[in-house]
Motif scaffolding. Structure first.
Motif: not given
Length: 293
Positions: A31-32, A61-65, A78-84, A101-106
């Motif tokens: 998740y992000f 932090i993206t799911p690929q990281d 401060f952690f804020l986690s969210f999913n698609t 698109f924008i979030l995944n291209n971070a």
């Protein structure tokens, strides 16, 4: 949310923690996660790259990281986690596609996500408001928190979008976003970035692709690929210990001289000099010590 947990059980989760050491070595979530530094200093590691963090930095932090932190001074996170699924709760499908698109291209971009100066105090205020709502638990605190969370994600998206081609706007056609997404996903595989490959993958004619891309983004397809790869080179020079030949290999340049010529053409300086100058700017004491021996 816990930094140990690989699964997110709610659309978004919030956690505030003060740490002297960051538990474990490295994590990969599905998740992000937005991580805001309320106070403290240290080093952030993302995908083997490093970034000296401080108060006011915001990381995505993206799911690929993979990521971890080396804490120098006690740090308030401060952690804020969210999913698609949280993004998809919005009924505006265009908004959903754009945010996704924008979030995944971070990805590929270590360091603080905040590039727009006016957004730094805004994020600080929004995070403070969430912490207060969570602590006070007054009437409607959940709904207010959800609204603030959505605002934070929008601000993050705006800062990521600042690095997209200059003509990309909120009403830009979905097709060009698909092209950008494909390029960024395959940036390390040059054979997949050939015009014929892109056209075959996305179902676009080669005669149409070049004109359409230039009209939508303000730059040619080849220019965008060159600039995007050079931004990745910059990130590695600034935030990793990779040698120049390692960067050449990773990004599939012909050889070091090819990268040197290209980098100097667009940046006015060769990669080694760029790294040295930027290091001197970021760590002036290291380069300004007087030799008293």
């Amino acid at each position: 949310m816990s930094v140990h947990t690989p699964v997110l059980y709610h659309p978004f989760e919030i956690e505030y923690r003060e740490m002297v050491t960051f538990p474990g070595k490295s994590y990969r979530n599905n998740y992000f996660t937005l991580i805001y530094i309320i106070d403290g200093t240290g080093i952030q590691f993302v995908n083997h790259h490093r970034f000296n963090y401080r108060k006011g930095n915001l990381f995505l932090i993206t799911p690929q990281d993979t990521f971890s932190f080396d804490i120098t001074n006690p740090t308030k996170f401060f952690f804020l986690s969210f999913n698609t699924s949280y993004i998809k709760l919005n009924k505006d499908q265009d908004w959903v596609q754009r945010m996704d698109f924008i979030l995944n291209n971070a990805s590929h971009r270590p360091g603080c996500i905040l590039k727009n100066k006016v957004d730094k105090p805004l994020i600080a205020s929004l995070v403070e408001n969430i912490v207060q709502e969570q602590n006070n638990q007054q009437l409607y605190h959940s709904k207010i928190t959800e609204t603030i969370v959505q605002t934070i994600i929008l601000v993050v998206a705006r800062n990521i979008a600042l690095k997209l081609p200059k003509n990309i706007k909120e009403n830009t056609g979905e097709a060009v976003l698909d092209i950008l997404h494909y390029i960024q996903e395959n940036i390390f595989t040059p054979d997949r970035l050939k015009v014929d490959e892109i056209c075959a993958k996305l179902g676009i004619s080669s005669s149409y692709l070049g004109k359409y891309f230039k009209k939508q983004t303000g730059e040619t397809l080849q220019q965008y690929i060159i600039n995007y790869k050079l931004r990745l080179v910059e990130m590695r020079l600034l935030h990793s210990d990779m040698r120049i030949n390692e960067i050449v290999f990773e990004l599939s340049y012909t050889d070091e001289s090819h990268l040197n010529r290209l980098f100097k053409k667009y940046k006015g300086i060769n990669p080694s000099e760029f790294r040295k100058v930027q290091s001197a700017i970021q760590q002036p004491d290291k380069y300004n010590k007087t030799d008293v021996s």
